[in-house]
Design an enzyme around this catalytic site. Structure first.
Site, PDB file in Angstrom:
ATOM      1  CB  SER A  96      90.074 -17.467 113.568  1.00 22.08           C
ATOM      2  OG  SER A  96      89.006 -16.568 113.650  1.00 22.08           O
ATOM      3  CG  HIS A 151      91.297 -12.767 116.342  1.00 20.03           C
ATOM      4  ND1 HIS A 151      90.504 -13.667 117.026  1.00 20.03           N
ATOM      5  CD2 HIS A 151      91.259 -13.142 115.040  1.00 20.03           C
ATOM      6  CE1 HIS A 151      89.994 -14.538 116.178  1.00 20.03           C
ATOM      7  NE2 HIS A 151      90.437 -14.247 114.961  1.00 20.03           N
TER       8      HIS A 151
END
Length: 262
Positions: A96, A229
């Site tokens: 990320s 995610h």
């Protein structure tokens, strides 16, 4: 004692030192994350890879240090800390926020004549894709909801007001850093780039992942795994398998070169 055995820095944690490994893997956490997130990676890759997990200021043992809210400043600080480790090849693995940070660190290491041998970018769209995002401007509850929606957060944390009060400034600073980041065009990296992504990640589409290919002049591939995610939590074995395989491919020529020099 070698430099690797003796170096100490609040920026880097070595949970399973591997001083004889031919490659170091630098792991860069997500927004709100910290170095212990990569303990399992260090254990899985030992002894073939020496894993350095980066600890950003403002969390855990560095909780009293000033937070950094600029991703470019953070990249510059990380590079300064990594340069003494470049007497053996470095690869970079970020998740990320850590992915775009890894990209900027790779650029700066290249500019200093110490290019990484690989970049592994996880859970993040290509740096050149800019989308407005203002989560860092939300109030505390709104920011926590945004974090919770992505998964990967221990539910007990969200119920602990003391932990939230301690962690929220670092989470907000990290979100501000990545959301105010602006890509500056430049030459592609000379190292291979491997993108890892969760099939159901709401933040990264298949096109977003594939768009990383413009950032390298070397080999490129995308590996899609089940999950959202934070797919890499449940897919730990698959992720560390990918890292081990790619790093082994890179280590082979290094070992042969070292043996020839002897």
């Amino acid at each position: 004692m070698s430099l690797f055995d003796g170096r100490r820095s609040p920026w880097t944690q070595r949970y399973r030192p591997a001083p004889g490994a031919p490659i170091s893997l630098v792991c860069l956490p997500h927004a709100g994350g910290s170095a212990p997130f990569f303990k399992g990676v260090a254990e899985a890759l030992n002894p073939d890879t020496d894993v350095l997990a980066v600890q950003y200021p403002g969390r855990l043992e560095r909780r009293n240090e000033p937070l950094i809210t600029s991703l470019t400043e953070l990249a510059e600080r990380v590079v300064d800390e990594l340069l003494p480790w470049t007497d053996r090849p470095l690869a970079l693995f970020g998740h990320s926020l850590g992915s775009v940070l890894g990209f900027e660190v790779a650029r700066r290491l290249t500019d200093k004549g110490r290019p990484p041998i690989a970049l592994f970018a996880s859970g993040r769209r290509a740096p050149w894709i800019q989308r407005p995002d203002f989560s860092h401007q939300l109030d505390g509850q709104g920011l926590l909801r945004a974090v919770a929606e992505l998964g990967g957060t221990d539910p007990h944390f969200l119920d602990d007001e003391d932990l939230i009060r301690l962690a929220l400034p670092a989470i907000r600073a990290d979100y501000r850093a990545v959301e105010t980041y602006r890509y500056e065009p430049g030459p592609p990296l000379g190292c291979p780039v491997t993108v890892l992504t969760g099939r159901d990640d709401p933040k990264v589409s298949a096109d977003d992942a594939d768009a990383w290919r413009v950032h390298t002049a070397a080999a490129f591939d995308v590996i899609t795994l089940p999950g959202g995610h934070f797919y890499l939590v449940d897919q730990h074995t698959a992720v560390t398998g990918v890292l081990a395989d790619r790093l082994a491919d890179l280590a082979g020529p290094l070992r042969r070169s070292s043996a020839a020099a002897e």
